[in-house]
Design a protein around this motif. Structure first.
Motif, PDB file in Angstrom:
ATOM      1  N   LEU A 106       0.838  -1.192   0.000  1.00 20.68           N
ATOM      2  CA  LEU A 106       0.000   0.000   0.000  1.00 20.68           C
ATOM      3  C   LEU A 106       0.875   1.245   0.000  1.00 20.68           C
ATOM      4  O   LEU A 106       1.874   1.321   0.719  1.00 20.68           O
ATOM      5  CB  LEU A 106      -0.921   0.003   1.218  1.00 20.68           C
ATOM      6  CG  LEU A 106      -2.081  -0.999   1.177  1.00 20.68           C
ATOM      7  CD1 LEU A 106      -2.889  -0.926   2.464  1.00 20.68           C
ATOM      8  CD2 LEU A 106      -2.982  -0.738  -0.025  1.00 20.68           C
ATOM      9  N   LEU A 107       0.484   2.217  -0.795  1.00 11.88           N
ATOM     10  CA  LEU A 107       1.213   3.483  -0.896  1.00 11.88           C
ATOM     11  C   LEU A 107       0.439   4.537  -0.115  1.00 11.88           C
ATOM     12  O   LEU A 107      -0.401   5.255  -0.656  1.00 11.88           O
ATOM     13  CB  LEU A 107       1.362   3.876  -2.369  1.00 11.88           C
ATOM     14  CG  LEU A 107       2.041   2.831  -3.266  1.00 11.88           C
ATOM     15  CD1 LEU A 107       1.962   3.242  -4.732  1.00 11.88           C
ATOM     16  CD2 LEU A 107       3.491   2.616  -2.844  1.00 11.88           C
ATOM     17  N   GLU A 108       0.713   4.585   1.180  1.00 13.68           N
ATOM     18  CA  GLU A 108      -0.031   5.477   2.066  1.00 13.68           C
ATOM     19  C   GLU A 108       0.214   6.945   1.756  1.00 13.68           C
ATOM     20  O   GLU A 108      -0.583   7.814   2.133  1.00 13.68           O
ATOM     21  CB  GLU A 108       0.352   5.197   3.531  1.00 13.68           C
ATOM     22  CG  GLU A 108       0.131   3.763   3.983  1.00 13.68           C
ATOM     23  CD  GLU A 108      -1.330   3.456   4.255  1.00 13.68           C
ATOM     24  OE1 GLU A 108      -2.163   4.381   4.186  1.00 13.68           O
ATOM     25  OE2 GLU A 108      -1.634   2.275   4.540  1.00 13.68           O
ATOM     26  N   GLU A 109       1.320   7.240   1.066  1.00 17.38           N
ATOM     27  CA  GLU A 109       1.635   8.635   0.780  1.00 17.38           C
ATOM     28  C   GLU A 109       0.773   9.228  -0.325  1.00 17.38           C
ATOM     29  O   GLU A 109       0.751  10.453  -0.520  1.00 17.38           O
ATOM     30  CB  GLU A 109       3.116   8.783   0.391  1.00 17.38           C
ATOM     31  CG  GLU A 109       3.533   8.096  -0.888  1.00 17.38           C
ATOM     32  CD  GLU A 109       3.976   6.643  -0.693  1.00 17.38           C
ATOM     33  OE1 GLU A 109       4.772   6.165  -1.521  1.00 17.38           O
ATOM     34  OE2 GLU A 109       3.523   6.017   0.291  1.00 17.38           O
ATOM     35  N   PRO A 154      -6.076   9.371  -3.187  1.00 20.50           N
ATOM     36  CA  PRO A 154      -6.352   8.305  -2.222  1.00 20.50           C
ATOM     37  C   PRO A 154      -5.258   7.251  -2.215  1.00 20.50           C
ATOM     38  O   PRO A 154      -4.439   7.199  -3.140  1.00 20.50           O
ATOM     39  CB  PRO A 154      -7.678   7.725  -2.730  1.00 20.50           C
ATOM     40  CG  PRO A 154      -7.635   7.974  -4.205  1.00 20.50           C
ATOM     41  CD  PRO A 154      -6.953   9.305  -4.376  1.00 20.50           C
ATOM     42  N   VAL A 155      -5.246   6.424  -1.191  1.00 22.84           N
ATOM     43  CA  VAL A 155      -4.236   5.382  -1.070  1.00 22.84           C
ATOM     44  C   VAL A 155      -4.317   4.444  -2.265  1.00 22.84           C
ATOM     45  O   VAL A 155      -5.399   4.010  -2.657  1.00 22.84           O
ATOM     46  CB  VAL A 155      -4.425   4.589   0.241  1.00 22.84           C
ATOM     47  CG1 VAL A 155      -3.472   3.404   0.294  1.00 22.84           C
ATOM     48  CG2 VAL A 155      -4.213   5.498   1.442  1.00 22.84           C
ATOM     49  N   SER A 156      -3.163   4.155  -2.870  1.00 19.64           N
ATOM     50  CA  SER A 156      -3.105   3.226  -3.989  1.00 19.64           C
ATOM     51  C   SER A 156      -2.160   2.083  -3.622  1.00 19.64           C
ATOM     52  O   SER A 156      -1.685   1.998  -2.486  1.00 19.64           O
ATOM     53  CB  SER A 156      -2.647   3.944  -5.266  1.00 19.64           C
ATOM     54  OG  SER A 156      -1.359   4.511  -5.084  1.00 19.64           O
ATOM     55  N   ALA A 157      -1.871   1.216  -4.572  1.00 18.69           N
ATOM     56  CA  ALA A 157      -0.995   0.074  -4.310  1.00 18.69           C
ATOM     57  C   ALA A 157       0.139   0.047  -5.320  1.00 18.69           C
ATOM     58  O   ALA A 157      -0.054   0.341  -6.505  1.00 18.69           O
ATOM     59  CB  ALA A 157      -1.784  -1.235  -4.367  1.00 18.69           C
ATOM     60  N   VAL A 181       5.592   1.758  -9.232  1.00 16.03           N
ATOM     61  CA  VAL A 181       4.386   2.511  -8.899  1.00 16.03           C
ATOM     62  C   VAL A 181       3.705   3.126 -10.116  1.00 16.03           C
ATOM     63  O   VAL A 181       2.618   3.687  -9.987  1.00 16.03           O
ATOM     64  CB  VAL A 181       4.693   3.631  -7.872  1.00 16.03           C
ATOM     65  CG1 VAL A 181       5.228   3.041  -6.585  1.00 16.03           C
ATOM     66  CG2 VAL A 181       5.674   4.650  -8.442  1.00 16.03           C
ATOM     67  N   GLY A 182       4.341   3.042 -11.284  1.00 20.74           N
ATOM     68  CA  GLY A 182       3.724   3.614 -12.474  1.00 20.74           C
ATOM     69  C   GLY A 182       3.456   5.093 -12.304  1.00 20.74           C
ATOM     70  O   GLY A 182       4.305   5.839 -11.815  1.00 20.74           O
ATOM     71  N   ASP A 183       2.252   5.525 -12.657  1.00 25.18           N
ATOM     72  CA  ASP A 183       1.872   6.936 -12.553  1.00 25.18           C
ATOM     73  C   ASP A 183       1.057   7.216 -11.298  1.00 25.18           C
ATOM     74  O   ASP A 183       0.143   8.028 -11.311  1.00 25.18           O
ATOM     75  CB  ASP A 183       1.073   7.362 -13.792  1.00 25.18           C
ATOM     76  CG  ASP A 183       1.904   7.326 -15.058  1.00 25.18           C
ATOM     77  OD1 ASP A 183       3.100   7.658 -14.998  1.00 25.18           O
ATOM     78  OD2 ASP A 183       1.354   6.953 -16.109  1.00 25.18           O
ATOM     79  N   GLY A 184       1.391   6.548 -10.223  1.00 26.94           N
ATOM     80  CA  GLY A 184       0.664   6.783  -8.977  1.00 26.94           C
ATOM     81  C   GLY A 184       0.120   5.524  -8.354  1.00 26.94           C
ATOM     82  O   GLY A 184      -0.742   5.591  -7.473  1.00 26.94           O
TER      83      GLY A 184
END
Length: 222
Positions: A121-124, A127-130, A141-144
């Protein structure tokens, strides 16, 4: 569940978001409170969102609207607002994405990727993504990252995961992967006839293989 009015708290967007959350959870838990749908519709109409479903909700007596019909109106309103429950309210999306990553990982060894990648999980991000962490520690992480909605369907999840991995690997290595053996063109992840496939734009365009089964298919998938 708590059904006290929330229209007098916070900014308009905060109120709408809280009401969307309550309506979504009501639908999910099969405990939809009609007054929450009415309150959401009123709030949206007050701010100029005169969607058909919202107008219908406020024009009718909620006590006379059958539960399945109210649920359908609620879903239509949520869809128009663009509300997304993220991972917190729809944790099953993470399970779908993790399974998708296991599928895509079967195609990674020819790209020089060994070991088991994992979803993080990308908490930064808001909204939170993965993102995807490879066994050597690289984070893709690609584009987010992968948005939560990528986990809504199995085929869509596999396609999204494959696309992110492919895009980041190509940026890092400057090498095209995977490649169509017939047309010598780079493939791209796509959903075709309900399945996640590696798609080639050469010739008449065709699916080379199901994602996850690249090593076992030598002919196009039709």
């Amino acid at each position: 569940m708590d059904t006290e009015p929330v229209t007098d708290a916070g900014t308009p967007m905060q109120r709408i978001d809280r009401l969307c959350t309550r309506v979504y959870l009501g639908l999910r838990e099969h405990q939809l409170a009609p007054q929450d749908v009415v309150e959401l519709a009123c709030e949206l109409l007050d701010w100029g969102h005169s969607w058909e479903a919202a107008r219908e909700v406020v024009e009718r007596d909620p006590a006379q609207v059958p539960a399945p019909e109210m649920a359908d109106l609620a879903r239509r309103i949520l869809e128009k607002t663009g509300f997304d429950p993220g991972f917190d309210m729809a944790p099953e999306r993470l399970a779908v994405l993790r399974q998708a990553l296991r599928v895509v990982a079967r195609d990674l060894p020819p790209a020089g990727i060994d070991g088991e990648p994992r979803l993080v999980l990308l908490e930064e991000f808001t909204p939170v993504s993965a993102g995807i962490e490879l066994s050597d520690g690289r984070l893709l992480v690609g584009d987010g990252g992968l948005h939560a909605c990528a986990g809504d369907t199995p085929a869509g999840a596999v396609t999204a995961v494959a696309d992110l991995i492919q895009d980041d690997l190509m940026k890092q290595t400057w090498q095209v992967w995977p490649v169509c053996s017939d047309h010598r063109l780079g493939l791209h992840a796509a959903t075709h006839q309900g399945a996640a496939v590696w798609w080639c734009a050469g010739g008449d365009e065709h699916a080379v293989a199901l994602i996850g089964e690249l090593a076992h298919h030598r002919r196009s998938v039709h």
